[in-house]
Scaffold this active site. Structure first.
Site, mmCIF file in Angstrom:
data_model
loop_
_atom_site.group_PDB
_atom_site.id
_atom_site.type_symbol
_atom_site.label_atom_id
_atom_site.label_comp_id
_atom_site.label_asym_id
_atom_site.label_seq_id
_atom_site.Cartn_x
_atom_site.Cartn_y
_atom_site.Cartn_z
ATOM 1 N N GLU A 2 4.337 -1.162 2.746
ATOM 2 C CA GLU A 2 3.187 -0.424 2.591
ATOM 3 C C GLU A 2 2.148 -1.229 3.373
ATOM 4 O OE1 GLU A 2 3.045 1.906 -1.661
ATOM 5 O OE2 GLU A 2 3.143 -0.429 -1.664
ATOM 6 N N ASP A 12 -0.623 1.927 0.204
ATOM 7 C CA ASP A 12 -0.098 2.833 -0.642
ATOM 8 C C ASP A 12 -1.127 4.230 -0.605
ATOM 9 O OD1 ASP A 12 1.232 3.833 -3.035
ATOM 10 O OD2 ASP A 12 -0.752 3.671 -4.090
#
Length: 234
Positions: free
Chosen positions: A125, A53
């Site tokens: 991610e 992220d």
């Protein structure tokens, strides 16, 4: 876990890595990135998701900064938010057929968990975090540039910045003379890694549930699902 559509069983990594444009040196790291917490294994992709992220936020922000020199901070933030989101990462994940390689529990398999934006975007991610750990930011930049070019016909504010909540509200007002309502169903996780689950109602009928890293993101996901149902999009 079922092996249906789980290519880890027969062609472990070659096709995925080719689509990604990167071959992992540590296949266990790749496998961890593909493993959802529902599998109840010692290692899953949650920690990698946390790192990914941050890495993707930086890389995408940098790419947009250099590409759109004419945009001010507000426009850049809006554009980045459209990509750095569950819906945005799900689009990129599907560009490499990541859903076919996820490791999920039998219950998630039954409920089509590998197609859920919350699971698919988190795995994306995690996958990019794995690339970062092995090959660094330059490789992540190169992969993301290729994926963005592949997934989006046009990469600009007009085509990317879609407000699904507003679009849904306009549609429901026109069709039913009502506006959608959103309700927080569940909130979990530590302060630095919260997950929110929202439910959307139209005329007191539940149309969608979705998870996100913020209430706003989860609401956008709910609105997107409801728009698909109302417009008959598969």
């Amino acid at each position: 876990m079922k092996n249906k559509n789980n290519k880890l069983a027969d062609c472990p990594y070659i096709t995925l890595e080719k689509a990604l444009g990167y071959s992992f040196k540590d296949k266990h790291l790749l496998e961890q990135a593909l493993t959802h917490k529902s599998c109840k294994l010692a290692l899953n992709n949650e920690r990698l998701e946390f790192l990914g992220d941050a890495v993707l936020g930086l890389v995408i922000g940098e790419l947009l900064y250099h590409k759109f020199y004419q945009y001010d901070e507000g426009k850049l933030s809006k554009l980045r938010a459209s990509i750095v989101s569950a819906q945005g990462f799900t689009k990129l994940a599907r560009a490499i057929s990541l859903q076919d390689y996820l490791r999920v529990s039998s219950s998630e398999e039954t409920s089509k968990g590998r197609e859920k934006p919350s699971i698919l975007s988190s795995a994306f991610e995690a996958l990019m975090a794995g690339v970062y750990l092995e090959a660094g930011l330059d490789k992540v930049r190169k992969i993301m540039q290729n994926l963005l070019n592949r997934a989006y016909k046009r990469l600009d504010l007009e085509h990317l910045s879609v407000d699904y909540k507003t679009a849904l509200q306009e549609l429901t007002q026109a069709q039913f003379c009502v506006i959608p309502t959103y309700q927080l169903l569940k909130e979990k996780g530590p302060a630095h890694h919260k997950e929110f689950e929202m439910v959307l109602y139209i005329q007191n009928q539940m149309y969608a549930t979705a998870k996100g890293k913020s209430k706003k993101e989860a609401e956008q996901q709910c609105a997107y699902q409801a728009l698909q149902k109302l417009k008959g999009i598969k």
